[in-house]
Design an enzyme around this catalytic site. Structure first.
Site, PDB file in Angstrom:
ATOM      1  N   THR A  72      17.529   1.961 -19.273  1.00  0.00           N
ATOM      2  CA  THR A  72      18.333   3.086 -18.812  1.00  0.00           C
ATOM      3  C   THR A  72      18.932   2.692 -17.473  1.00  0.00           C
ATOM      4  OG1 THR A  72      16.691   4.518 -19.819  1.00  0.00           O
ATOM      5  CG2 THR A  72      18.306   5.572 -18.388  1.00  0.00           C
ATOM      6  N   LYS A 100      12.106  11.654 -16.575  1.00  0.00           N
ATOM      7  CA  LYS A 100      12.027  10.215 -16.849  1.00  0.00           C
ATOM      8  C   LYS A 100      10.561   9.807 -16.755  1.00  0.00           C
ATOM      9  CE  LYS A 100      13.952   5.747 -15.617  1.00  0.00           C
ATOM     10  NZ  LYS A 100      12.685   5.039 -15.703  1.00  0.00           N
ATOM     11  N   CYS A 144     -18.641   6.883  18.147  1.00  0.00           N
ATOM     12  CA  CYS A 144     -17.854   5.814  17.531  1.00  0.00           C
ATOM     13  C   CYS A 144     -18.488   5.409  16.201  1.00  0.00           C
ATOM     14  CB  CYS A 144     -17.794   4.616  18.465  1.00  0.00           C
ATOM     15  SG  CYS A 144     -17.039   3.171  17.702  1.00  0.00           S
ATOM     16  N   CYS A 178     -19.950   1.649  16.906  1.00  0.00           N
ATOM     17  CA  CYS A 178     -21.019   1.296  17.854  1.00  0.00           C
ATOM     18  C   CYS A 178     -21.847   2.503  18.298  1.00  0.00           C
ATOM     19  CB  CYS A 178     -20.431   0.596  19.069  1.00  0.00           C
ATOM     20  SG  CYS A 178     -19.429   1.698  20.086  1.00  0.00           S
TER      21      CYS A 178
HETATM   22 ZN    ZN Z   1     -17.183   1.757  19.443  1.00  0.00          ZN
END
Ligand code: ZN
Length: 673
Positions: free
Chosen positions: A109, A146, A393, A396
């Protein structure tokens, strides 16, 4: 992606595609965006298109569909609008089975992303209608979704793949495996697609199959269907959908254009399958007959795809990710969604202030947009949910602090994520080394490696002690060696240290004004005189440079092959330059750096650069592998020819002008052209 997967290899083998103008690693580099389409020869481009098409249709794509269209097919179209590849039907991947002549040809197409093109096509239809004595109002259009599935033709007895449009493969076995026709329809309704319900795919199959194509291919290919695929067939989530049975809008051209957005929106969302646009076709047989077809497509049919795509998606989770700068970025994990040809599972939520204020939490519903190849983004939040704001975090466990809109991990000295990402950033930026991806870096970190210097001073024994295999260890050492010997621009080397605000462009700017040896002593005021350095940037950059100074020189003195950026002031000295005002052409493979580098250096020395030799060319600089025809042609035009070596000698003498013999020699050379 580092090499072809076994499935991709199998697909290429079946499709009869053997690598001839490209190597596997070149293909991989293109797919990973490590090299550019512009660098390909025409033959390489077509070979890449064939590989991309075959792997896509086989369910193991090397690049997304839209990239195929926008980047590669467009490139070929721009270079050679009448290239035969553009008018051949892009073959579906081949499967086991006997090939047969299709009862009717199944063409591609023709598609467009532009509404202007669509309108132009409709005007062409009106013209053709006038030729058969029909008014515009009498033209009937049929608009259908389509489907983005696997195309096949059902003649009532057999089911065939589209193949090359004329010969397909018998895959009737999918009906024997229990696949039904959509809406419990009858067999024998002609062309259609094998599709899978989006909701079913997301709920049951997304874990196992990377995308819906992958799944569709598995229905056709596998001898023993897995239980999930069997369930999809049994529950009629996977079906063969004949085009003739699709929900459709019917009306005149005027009605269609006046209600375009409404009609397109309604048709797109009329089925719960992957839809990548709408198909517009003319119903009137007289007009169809007159319009006919090219080898590639029917002229009475056009697919319209929207460049910009939106989806409404549920957020499953928001994960914190610590970057090399210590910023903790929120990454929203989404239910897998198809947007302009790519499967999207993650999107960045920018920063935690945005997460907090907009309620982007598990269960939130967002509007996601992706325009062309751009990274998808959250357009708005439709339903808010309780956000999860991390306290510590994720890498850590240090308590996070707010800095304006961002959460920051203050543990710059030994947060694994910050260090690993910093190391990884270096290798990603210098770009001439393989093998130092996140897995390797993580392992090195676990073995106590914290700096680039430590990586570059590793030896075989240490790597073996760390548990790397003999072969891997040698490969890593070879790669490090390679990264030192290959030419590396000074600005790229500097950018690899990841100073905040100092991306590739800014580093290049800075080194156009100052030498590497000077930059670490620069004050913020001196930096301000460099274009694009604003006040805040200048302060941060001055600090950042001081912070990395020791690390930088430690690494530098290990001996990299650093290419020095020409200072802009050298260009200003162009009255002294042997290249001032000269029209120069570079040809052949250069050994001292990329041809682009040589060009920009010549420009800085006041030269003008041309792509091909004419009577006006002053100087042709020849690298390796230059054909005799080209050379003779240049000689015939009276153009001065000079080797790369002599050229470098010429410009380097200009850099440090002094009254030496060498200088006099350069003048003598200079007077020759
Ligand atoms: Zn960290």
């Amino acid at each position: 992606m580092q090499s072809f997967s076994p499935l991709q290899q199998q697909i290429l083998l079946k499709a009869g595609i053997a690598l001839s103008t490209l190597t596997e690693s070149q293909v991989i580099q293109l797919a990973n965006h490590d090299s550019q389409v512009e660098s390909l020869t025409d033959d390489q481009l077509v070979e890449f298109l064939k590989i991309a098409n075959a792997t896509y249709r086989g369910g193991a794509p090397i690049i997304p569909d839209d990239e195929y269209d926008f980047r590669y097919l467009n490139e070929l179209r721009t270079r050679h609008p009448r290239h035969p590849y553009l008018s051949s039907v892009e073959p579906e991947s081949s499967f086991e089975g006997k090939t047969v002549e299709l009862p009717v040809p199944m063409l591609s197409t023709e598609k467009t992303y532009s509404k202007a093109d669509l309108q132009k096509w409709l005007r062409g239809i009106e013209k053709e209608a006038a030729n058969v004595g029909m008014e515009s109002e009498q033209i009937r259009l049929r608009i259908t979704p389509k489907l983005d599935g696997y195309a096949a033709y059902d003649d009532g007895q057999y089911l065939y793949t589209r193949g090359d449009g004329h010969r397909g493969t018998d895959i009737t076995r999918v009906f024997d495996r229990g696949l039904s026709v959509a809406g419990n329809g009858k067999r024998g309704q002609g062309a259609g697609e094998i599709v899978i319900l989006k909701s079913f795919f997301v709920r049951h199959l997304a874990e196992k199959f990377e995308n819906t194509r992958n799944f569709q291919a598995s229905i056709i290919r596998e001898k023993n269907l897995d239980p999930l695929t069997e369930k999809a067939i049994a529950e009629k989530a996977a079906v063969f959908y004949p085009f003739a049975a699709l929900p459709a809008w019917n009306g005149s051209i005027a009605e269609f254009l006046s209600k375009f957005d409404e009609v397109a929106g309604e048709i797109r969302s009329s089925v719960d399958f992957d839809v990548d646009g709408i198909v517009i076709e003319v119903v009137n047989e007289d007009i169809k007959r007159n319009l006919g077809a090219t080898r590639h497509h029917h002229r009475w049919q056009l697919a319209y795809k929207e460049n910009l795509e939106k989806a409404i998606v549920q957020v499953l989770d928001v994960r914190p990710q610590t970057s090399r700068s210590g910023r903790v970025n929120p990454v929203a994990e989404l239910e897998p969604t198809q947007l302009s040809g790519a499967s999207i599972r993650n999107v960045t939520a920018h920063h935690y202030r945005m997460v907090e204020e907009n309620g982007i939490g598990p269960g939130a519903v967002i509007e996601l947009i992706r325009s062309g190849l751009v990274i998808p983004k959250i357009e708005k939040v439709l339903i808010k949910a309780e956000p999860k704001i991390p306290q510590c975090c994720p890498s850590c466990d240090t308590e996070l602090i707010w800095q304006r809109d961002y959460l920051i991990c203050p543990n710059t000295s030994d947060c694994p994520a910050q260090i690993e990402n910093t190391l990884e950033h270096f290798f990603k930026t210098i770009k001439n080394v393989d093998g130092f991806g996140s897995q390797t870096i993580k392992r090195l970190y676990a073995e106590g490696i914290r700096t680039l210097y430590a990586i570059y001073t590793l030896d075989k024994d240490k790597l073996l002690q760390m548990g790397f295999g003999e072969k891997t260890a040698q490969n890593l050492l070879d790669q490090l060696q390679r990264s030192k010997t290959q030419p590396l621009e000074d600005w790229r080397f500097l950018a690899a240290f990841g100073i905040y605000h100092m991306g590739l462009g800014m580093c290049e700017k800075l080194l156009q004004h100052y030498r590497l040896q000077e930059i670490f002593g620069l004050t913020a005021d001196q930096l301000l005189s460099v274009e694009r350095f604003a006040k805040i940037t200048a302060n941060a950059v001055a600090e950042g440079l001081q912070r990395i100074e020791d690390r930088f020189w430690n690494l530098y003195h290990l001996g990299f092959n650093i290419q020095t950026t020409p200072l802009l002031t050298e260009g200003l000295k162009s009255e002294n330059s042997p290249l001032a005002g000269k029209l120069i052409v570079f040809t052949g493979a250069m050994t001292s750096g990329s041809r682009e580098d040589l060009k920009s250096r010549a420009k800085a020395l006041g030269a003008r650069i041309a792509g091909s030799v004419t009577g006006k060319t002053d100087l042709l600089v020849v690298g390796k592998n230059v054909g005799a025809v080209k050379m003779n042609d240049a000689i015939g035009k009276g153009v001065k020819i000079i080797s790369e070596e002599d050229y470098l000698a010429l410009i380097s003498q200009n850099r440090a002008p002094s009254l030496t013999d060498a200088d006099a020699q350069s003048e003598a050379q200079f007077s020759l052209f």
